[in-house]
Design a protein around this motif. Structure first.
Motif, PDB file in Angstrom:
ATOM      1  N   MET A   1       0.810  -1.174   0.040  1.00  0.00           N
ATOM      2  CA  MET A   1       0.109   0.116  -0.050  1.00  0.00           C
ATOM      3  C   MET A   1       0.775   1.271  -0.113  1.00  0.00           C
ATOM      4  N   ILE A   2       1.887   1.302   0.733  1.00  0.00           N
ATOM      5  CA  ILE A   2       2.853   2.475   0.733  1.00  0.00           C
ATOM      6  C   ILE A   2       3.522   2.748  -0.432  1.00  0.00           C
ATOM      7  N   HIS A   3       3.802   1.544  -1.189  1.00  0.00           N
ATOM      8  CA  HIS A   3       4.594   1.526  -2.481  1.00  0.00           C
ATOM      9  C   HIS A   3       3.674   2.083  -3.777  1.00  0.00           C
ATOM     10  N   GLN A   4       2.363   1.589  -3.617  1.00  0.00           N
ATOM     11  CA  GLN A   4       1.216   2.177  -4.602  1.00  0.00           C
ATOM     12  C   GLN A   4       1.028   3.412  -4.246  1.00  0.00           C
TER      13      GLN A   4
ATOM     14  N   TYR B   1       4.165   2.014  20.374  1.00  0.00           N
ATOM     15  CA  TYR B   1       5.109   2.583  19.465  1.00  0.00           C
ATOM     16  C   TYR B   1       4.945   3.929  19.388  1.00  0.00           C
ATOM     17  N   TYR B   2       3.787   4.635  19.550  1.00  0.00           N
ATOM     18  CA  TYR B   2       3.282   5.998  19.499  1.00  0.00           C
ATOM     19  C   TYR B   2       4.088   6.715  20.470  1.00  0.00           C
TER      20      TYR B   2
ATOM     21  N   TYR C   1       4.040   4.579   7.034  1.00  0.00           N
ATOM     22  CA  TYR C   1       5.282   3.921   7.576  1.00  0.00           C
ATOM     23  C   TYR C   1       4.818   3.684   9.322  1.00  0.00           C
ATOM     24  N   GLU C   2       4.121   4.382   9.675  1.00  0.00           N
ATOM     25  CA  GLU C   2       3.614   4.073  11.286  1.00  0.00           C
ATOM     26  C   GLU C   2       2.872   2.802  11.456  1.00  0.00           C
ATOM     27  N   GLY C   3       1.875   2.961  10.501  1.00  0.00           N
ATOM     28  CA  GLY C   3       1.129   1.505  10.194  1.00  0.00           C
ATOM     29  C   GLY C   3       1.910   0.282  10.258  1.00  0.00           C
ATOM     30  N   LEU C   4       2.945   0.805   9.253  1.00  0.00           N
ATOM     31  CA  LEU C   4       3.663  -0.564   8.816  1.00  0.00           C
ATOM     32  C   LEU C   4       4.563  -1.111  10.195  1.00  0.00           C
TER      33      LEU C   4
END
Length: 238
Positions: free
Chosen positions: A1-4, A83-84, A213-216
Motif C-alpha cells: 500500500m505504501i509503495h502503490q 510505538y506511538y 510507515y507508522e502503520g507498517l
C-alpha cells in the motif's frame, strides 16, 4: 500500500483512532515535552472477551489467512500506542497458546510478551480474549523518572492513575463511547477525528495523524512477537 501510494502520488491514511483518546493525547504531550523524563518500563494489558459466537458467526474471524491472529484483529491499536508513546521495539520474547477456543480458531487466544525498546525501556504485554463474559480492561502503565501514569478503562479511554512531578493532568474532555457491534463491544469510536484529519490534510495542508510507515511499524512489531511465539512453541514441542 505504501509503495502503490507513492507510485500514484496519493496520500495514505492509517486509522489508529485510539491516538485521539483524551488521556492518550495528554500523556503523549507530557512525553514529547520531557515532563516524564526517562521512561523505565511500560506495561500493556489487553483483557477482552471474544466468545464462541463471535467466531462462529463469521467466515473469516479466527482464520489464520484472513484474521491473522489475536494481536492483529483485537489489539493492533494497543500495540500502536506502544510505538506511538514509547518508540520502536528492538527485540521481544513471547509465549502464547489457545486455551479456550480449541477447534474454533487457528491461533492463540492469549499471550505474554516481554519487550526491549531501542530507547532501553523495558515493557510487557499481557493479552487475552478469555475475560469471562465481557471485556475487562485495556490499560497502559508507564513508570518513568519523573512520574507514573496509567491509562485504563476497557479501551484505554480513562486516566486511572497519575503521580507526576509538579504536574497534575486535569480537565480532560470526555472521550467518545466505544463502538457497539451487537454481540460485543469493540474499539473506540474516534473515527470522526480521523476523518477530520483527512479533510485537514487534503484541504489545508495539514499533517497526516498516522502515516503508512507508522502503520507498517505496528505490523512489524506484531510480526516480531509472532516469530518469537513460533520459536517458543517449537522449543517446547521438541
Amino acid at each position: 500500500m505504501i509503495h502503490q501510494a507513492e507510485r500514484a502520488n496519493k496520500r495514505l491514511f492509517i486509522v489508529k483512532q485510539n491516538r485521539f483518546n483524551p488521556p492518550v493525547v495528554a500523556v503523549k504531550q507530557l512525553i514529547d515535552d520531557g515532563k516524564l523524563g526517562k521512561i523505565f518500563t511500560v506495561q500493556l494489558n489487553c483483557f477482552w472477551n471474544r466468545n464462541s459466537q463471535y467466531y462462529s458467526t463469521s467466515d473469516w474471524k479466527g482464520t489464520k489467512s484472513l484474521d491473522g491472529g489475536t494481536l492483529f484483529t483485537q489489539f493492533s491499536h494497543f500495540v500502536d500506542l506502544l510505538y506511538y508513546l514509547i518508540g520502536d521495539v528492538k527485540d521481544v520474547h513471547a509465549y502464547a497458546g489457545n486455551y479456550n477456543h480449541q477447534n474454533q480458531i487457528e491461533f492463540e487466544d492469549n499471550g505474554v510478551v516481554t519487550l526491549r525498546f531501542y530507547s532501553g525501556t523495558l515493557g510487557t504485554i499481557n493479552y487475552t480474549v478469555n475475560s469471562y463474559k465481557k471485556n475487562m480492561e485495556g490499560s497502559l502503565t508507564i513508570f518513568a523518572e519523573k512520574g507514573t501514569v496509567k491509562i485504563g478503562g476497557q479501551y484505554l479511554n480513562e486516566l486511572e492513575y497519575q503521580s507526576i512531578e509538579d504536574i497534575e493532568i486535569t480537565n480532560l474532555p470526555e472521550g467518545n463511547p466505544p463502538n457497539m457491534y451487537g454481540q460485543y463491544i469493540g474499539s473506540m469510536s474516534n473515527h470522526g477525528q480521523v476523518y477530520d484529519n483527512v479533510v485537514d490534510v487534503l484541504s489545508n495542508g495539514g499533517i497526516i495523524a498516522t502515516n503508512g510507515y507508522e502503520g507498517l511499524k505496528t505490523v512489524e512489531i506484531i510480526d516480531k512477537i509472532y516469530a518469537s511465539i513460533k520459536e517458543s512453541n517449537y522449543r517446547n514441542d521438541y
